[in-house]
Scaffold this active site. Structure first.
Site, mmCIF file in Angstrom:
data_model
loop_
_atom_site.group_PDB
_atom_site.id
_atom_site.type_symbol
_atom_site.label_atom_id
_atom_site.label_comp_id
_atom_site.label_asym_id
_atom_site.label_seq_id
_atom_site.Cartn_x
_atom_site.Cartn_y
_atom_site.Cartn_z
ATOM 1 C CG ASN A 1 -7.227 4.157 -7.951
ATOM 2 O OD1 ASN A 1 -8.186 3.512 -8.337
ATOM 3 N ND2 ASN A 1 -6.141 3.564 -7.493
ATOM 4 C CG ASP A 2 -2.789 4.511 -7.802
ATOM 5 O OD1 ASP A 2 -3.550 5.206 -7.140
ATOM 6 O OD2 ASP A 2 -2.268 3.468 -7.387
ATOM 7 C CD1 TRP B 1 -5.815 6.182 -1.396
ATOM 8 C CD2 TRP B 1 -7.717 5.346 -2.220
ATOM 9 N NE1 TRP B 1 -5.505 5.383 -2.470
ATOM 10 C CE2 TRP B 1 -6.651 4.850 -2.982
ATOM 11 C CE3 TRP B 1 -9.022 4.958 -2.554
ATOM 12 C CZ2 TRP B 1 -6.832 3.992 -4.063
ATOM 13 C CZ3 TRP B 1 -9.202 4.107 -3.625
ATOM 14 C CH2 TRP B 1 -8.119 3.630 -4.364
ATOM 15 C CG PHE C 1 -4.097 -3.659 -7.324
ATOM 16 C CD1 PHE C 1 -5.397 -3.722 -7.809
ATOM 17 C CD2 PHE C 1 -3.911 -3.713 -5.943
ATOM 18 C CE1 PHE C 1 -6.483 -3.840 -6.949
ATOM 19 C CE2 PHE C 1 -4.989 -3.818 -5.076
ATOM 20 C CZ PHE C 1 -6.276 -3.886 -5.570
ATOM 21 C CD1 TRP D 1 -11.661 4.038 -9.596
ATOM 22 C CD2 TRP D 1 -12.647 5.489 -8.205
ATOM 23 N NE1 TRP D 1 -10.828 4.207 -8.505
ATOM 24 C CE2 TRP D 1 -11.413 5.094 -7.636
ATOM 25 C CE3 TRP D 1 -13.443 6.406 -7.501
ATOM 26 C CZ2 TRP D 1 -10.956 5.577 -6.414
ATOM 27 C CZ3 TRP D 1 -12.992 6.883 -6.278
ATOM 28 C CH2 TRP D 1 -11.760 6.472 -5.749
HETATM 29 C C1 FRU Z 1 -2.628 3.349 -4.453
HETATM 30 C C2 FRU Z 1 -3.147 1.926 -4.587
HETATM 31 C C3 FRU Z 1 -2.038 1.006 -5.059
HETATM 32 C C4 FRU Z 1 -2.794 -0.120 -5.707
HETATM 33 C C5 FRU Z 1 -3.955 0.612 -6.346
HETATM 34 C C6 FRU Z 1 -5.233 -0.158 -6.373
HETATM 35 O O1 FRU Z 1 -3.598 4.322 -4.579
HETATM 36 O O2 FRU Z 1 -3.708 1.505 -3.364
HETATM 37 O O3 FRU Z 1 -1.149 0.573 -4.049
HETATM 38 O O4 FRU Z 1 -2.015 -0.802 -6.631
HETATM 39 O O5 FRU Z 1 -4.136 1.810 -5.603
HETATM 40 O O6 FRU Z 1 -6.200 0.518 -7.111
#
Ligand code: FRU
Length: 499
Positions: A40-41, A306, A100, A38
């Site tokens: 994300n950011d 999300w 994070f 996975w």
């Molecule tokens: C944004 C977020 C950030 C955090 C990260 C955790 O998508 O919620 O604020 O640092 O993803 O994975």
């Protein structure tokens, strides 16, 4: 708990042993995604130590979110990326629940990563502590954690996502999001002369429209052009506000990405324009920008969302990053165009149609999940009820005369919904009835740039049918200057090598 080097070794060994199990049916051909697992950011996007670096929020062990690591890839041209070893893994009491989001900066021939240490206090009450922390590397690949640099006051929960930059006088600035004890979202600004000691300076953004937290803020200066000529510069504050309600066509995504423009005097940000969404599609969040080696401001984002059904869960991967986009300001409008390096993906000569008139009909022009489509339509000449392009049965992107919108309609089971903006807004901005489209189609995503990037839509789709058609319903429409390039697939089978 494993220490940092054991946790990284475990992650790298897991990836090397299992990345061959990823089902590539919908895996990106030329966008960055993880070798397995996975993401994300985007994090730590920078040009440093002679390479482009992109890091990302990463959970290698499953195709859903878990204790966050930082994945890492490097590139010479922003388009062809090599997967690198995992850069950060949870290992300390202050980051044991996750490393994070954050940013990177080169200083004294070293690469510094600023990230948020996330430590769950009580999972049932959903309480946690967040701190800003730093890690450093001499080779840009192996990072050593140096510890916490900023702590919140007692009782603060959301306190994360540091973005660090240097000003012309060599002073370092850090901004990050904070939710106050009154539950109000703010962006706090600190400064430092050595990257290790930080002093509070100012609050550069206070709560607006009920945002209780601004995730992943980014703050940068961009030249302002007037008819292509430089007339000054503006600061752009890009944020991912949490808690704002949908409003008409705006803010329909679970998580919304916005930006605003103004001036920065080193302490305060004076805003000229209200928050507007950066991108109007279904899947675009947590932007991060960097300066290219030749000084362009380049931005990319997480190309997913999300709380949507995870359509590739069974395929052992989830999430990708957008193409890097160059940002520029013309007049008072912020534009995004794919970096010029993206043209290196084009294979051979395009299919070209100077003018294609369709009357209640469709024409298939390709069957590919790696292509770039360009065309123009003149609203004054095309009167059909709907006209645009379709990808199999999964996605239709069209001018909608009844609703007077440009709409991206995703029809996949579990993810059906549309995103739209009004045609009036687009034509008022461009002062023209001609809409120009440039579209990047990948295995499960489209990025649509309208009128040179004045408006963009980024959406995922998940169908297996990749038939690309131009179509028109109930009337006539003419597509002009149609071009379709096949694109190369450098990321589809990018190897993962642990050195
Ligand atoms: C944004 C977020 C950030 C955090 C990260 C955790 O998508 O919620 O604020 O640092 O993803 O994975």
């Amino acid at each position: 708990m494993l220490d940092q080097s054991e946790a990284l070794k475990k992650a790298d060994e897991y990836i090397a042993a299992h990345y061959g199990e990823v089902n590539k049916l919908l895996y990106p051909n030329y966008h960055v995604a993880a070798p397995i697992g996975w993401i994300n950011d985007p994090n730590g996007f920078c040009y440093a130590l002679g390479k482009y670096h992109i890091f990302y929020q990463y959970y290698p062990y499953d195709s859903k979110w878990g204790p966050m690591h930082w994945g890492h890839a490097t590139s010479d041209d922003l388009i062809h990326w090599d997967h690198q070893k995992v850069a950060l893994a949870p290992s300390e009491p202050f980051d044991y629940s996750g490393c994070f989001s954050g940013s990177a900066i080169e200083h004294d021939n070293k690469l510094y990563l600023f990230y948020t240490g996330h430590a769950v206090i009580d999972p049932v009450k959903d309480t946690f502590k967040e701190v800003q922390a730093v890690a450093v590397s001499e080779d840009g690949i192996n990072f050593k954690k140096l510890g916490v640099v900023i702590e919140p006051e007692e009782g603060i929960l959301h306190f994360r996502d540091p973005k660090v930059f240097k000003d012309q006088d060599g002073l370092f600035h850090m901004i990050f999001g904070k939710c106050t004890l009154q539950n109000e979202g703010e962006i706090h600004h600190y400064t430092s002369t050595d990257l290790l000691h930080w002093t509070f300076d100012s609050v550069i953004k206070k709560m607006e429209d009920a945002a209780f937290m601004y995730e992943c803020p980014d703050f940068f200066e961009v030249e302002q052009l007037e008819n292509g000529k430089k007339v000054g510069s503006k600061w752009i504050l890009a944020t991912s506000p949490m808690g704002q309600k949908p409003n008409g066509f705006r803010r329909q995504n679970t998580s919304v990405n916005s930006w605003q423009m103004g001036d920065f005097d080193g302490h305060n940000f004076t805003v000229d324009h209200n928050l507007v969404e950066v991108d109007f599609g279904h899947d675009f969040y947590a932007t991060q920008s960097a300066l290219s080696a030749d000084g362009r401001r380049i931005l990319l984002a997480w190309m997913s969302m999300w709380r949507l059904p995870n359509m590739t869960y069974e395929h052992k991967w989830a999430g990708a990053l957008t193409l890097p986009r160059e940002i520029f300001i013309e007049g008072n409008h912020i534009y995004q165009r794919p970096v010029k390096e993206a043209e290196s993906l084009r294979i051979g000569k395009p299919l070209e149609l100077s003018s294609l008139e369709l009357n209640c009909n469709y024409q298939t022009i390709g069957n590919s999940s790696a292509c770039e489509l360009l065309f123009k339509v003149d609203l004054a000449q095309s009167e059909a009820e709907q006209f645009g392009f379709a990808l199999g049965h999964s996605l239709r992107c069209f001018v909608d005369r009844q609703n007077h919108t440009f709409t991206v309609f995703r029809t996949d089971l579990n993810a059906t919904s549309y995103r739209a903006i009004s045609l009036d807004e687009i034509t008022k901005q461009s002062k023209s009835q001609v809409l120009e489209f440039r579209v990047f189609i990948d295995n499960c995503s489209v990025e649509i740039f309208i009128n040179g990037g004045a408006y963009t839509f980024t959406s995922d789709y998940f169908g297996n049918d990749k038939t690309l058609s131009l179509y028109v319903t109930n009337g006539k429409a003419t597509f002009e200057q149609v071009k379709l390039y096949k694109l190369d697939c450098p990321m589809a089978f990018a190897p993962f090598s642990v050195k």
